[in-house]
Design a protein around this motif. Structure first.
Motif, mmCIF file in Angstrom:
data_model
loop_
_atom_site.group_PDB
_atom_site.id
_atom_site.type_symbol
_atom_site.label_atom_id
_atom_site.label_comp_id
_atom_site.label_asym_id
_atom_site.label_seq_id
_atom_site.Cartn_x
_atom_site.Cartn_y
_atom_site.Cartn_z
ATOM 1 N N ASN A 269 1.019 -1.159 0.058
ATOM 2 C CA ASN A 269 0.074 -0.003 0.046
ATOM 3 C C ASN A 269 0.877 1.325 -0.058
ATOM 4 O OD1 ASN A 269 -1.932 1.908 0.539
ATOM 5 N ND2 ASN A 269 -2.736 1.057 2.186
ATOM 6 N N GLN B 101 1.025 5.387 -0.781
ATOM 7 C CA GLN B 101 0.256 6.759 -0.490
ATOM 8 C C GLN B 101 1.159 7.722 -0.622
ATOM 9 O OE1 GLN B 101 -2.722 6.889 2.320
ATOM 10 N NE2 GLN B 101 -3.380 4.697 2.101
ATOM 11 N N CYS C 1 -2.258 1.822 -4.540
ATOM 12 C CA CYS C 1 -1.469 3.319 -5.152
ATOM 13 C C CYS C 1 -2.573 4.261 -4.958
ATOM 14 C CB CYS C 1 -1.108 3.032 -6.330
ATOM 15 S SG CYS C 1 0.509 1.716 -6.437
ATOM 16 N N GLN C 2 -1.976 5.366 -4.293
ATOM 17 C CA GLN C 2 -2.934 6.439 -4.213
ATOM 18 C C GLN C 2 -2.067 7.891 -4.423
ATOM 19 O OE1 GLN C 2 -4.817 5.713 -0.363
ATOM 20 N NE2 GLN C 2 -6.926 5.555 -1.387
ATOM 21 N N ARG C 3 -2.604 8.745 -5.064
ATOM 22 C CA ARG C 3 -1.715 10.113 -5.141
ATOM 23 C C ARG C 3 -0.061 9.703 -5.636
ATOM 24 N NH1 ARG C 3 -5.175 9.886 -1.188
ATOM 25 N NH2 ARG C 3 -3.559 9.909 0.271
ATOM 26 N N CYS D 138 2.721 3.746 -10.597
ATOM 27 C CA CYS D 138 2.365 2.846 -9.497
ATOM 28 C C CYS D 138 3.309 1.804 -9.498
ATOM 29 C CB CYS D 138 0.557 2.524 -9.624
ATOM 30 S SG CYS D 138 0.519 1.411 -8.406
ATOM 31 N N THR E 58 -5.547 5.089 -7.611
ATOM 32 C CA THR E 58 -6.188 6.358 -7.836
ATOM 33 C C THR E 58 -5.155 7.454 -7.905
ATOM 34 O OG1 THR E 58 -6.592 6.623 -5.561
ATOM 35 C CG2 THR E 58 -8.370 5.686 -6.934
ATOM 36 N N GLU E 59 -5.411 8.343 -8.968
ATOM 37 C CA GLU E 59 -4.628 9.445 -8.869
ATOM 38 C C GLU E 59 -2.972 9.318 -9.194
ATOM 39 O OE1 GLU E 59 -5.508 12.734 -6.007
ATOM 40 O OE2 GLU E 59 -7.334 11.743 -5.688
ATOM 41 N N SER F 184 -6.354 8.658 -13.355
ATOM 42 C CA SER F 184 -5.080 8.376 -13.752
ATOM 43 C C SER F 184 -4.594 8.661 -15.151
ATOM 44 C CB SER F 184 -4.398 7.130 -13.439
ATOM 45 O OG SER F 184 -4.741 7.017 -11.974
#
Length: 139
Positions: free
Chosen positions: A4, A6, A27-29, A34, A50-51, A75
């Protein structure tokens, strides 16, 4: 079992010359990619992204990558296969991404990339050069 990441300013996961098996990646931001792989063989159960500012999946330089489920939102590019790499993906869920598939040749010593997917849908945004293949409806 789970990776995970971020708020990474560059790549979240960068795997070169590796054998990778992961059940789930989140994956975030992410500032760049990713999951970025080169000269590697990878098996991933699911990816939720996301993002991601560049590519959710970036497979390059003779990589082989198998993914069961991928969910991508907000994305730039969901899946990129380049330079003799092969990506196989069963299920894709895409929302508000600029491009779903990109397959191309970047380095002269390699051939184009290949993407296989079971998901049948006519609403894909695709980037592809003449040396590469994107095969929809086959895994």
């Amino acid at each position: 079992d789970l990776i995970n990441v971020q708020d990474a300013p560059s790549d979240a996961i960068d795997s070169d010359y590796s054998e990778i098996s992961v059940k789930k990646i989140i994956c975030q931001r992410i500032g760049n990619d990713c999951f970025d792989t080169s000269f590697s063989n990878s098996e991933i159960g699911s990816i939720i992204a996301t993002e991601v500012k560049d590519k959710v999946i970036s497979a390059g330089e003779k990589s082989s990558l198998n993914i069961n489920n991928l969910e991508a939102q907000d994305s730039e590019i969901v899946i990129a296969s380049k330079d003799s790499s092969v990506v196989r993906i069963k299920n894709i869920s895409s929302k508000n991404n600029k491009h779903i598939f990109a397959a191309y040749n970047k380095k002269p010593e390699f051939n184009g990339g290949i993407i296989y997917t079971d998901k049948k849908n006519n609403n894909y945004s695709i980037l592809k050069d003449k040396e590469s293949k994107i095969i929809i409806g086959s895994y």
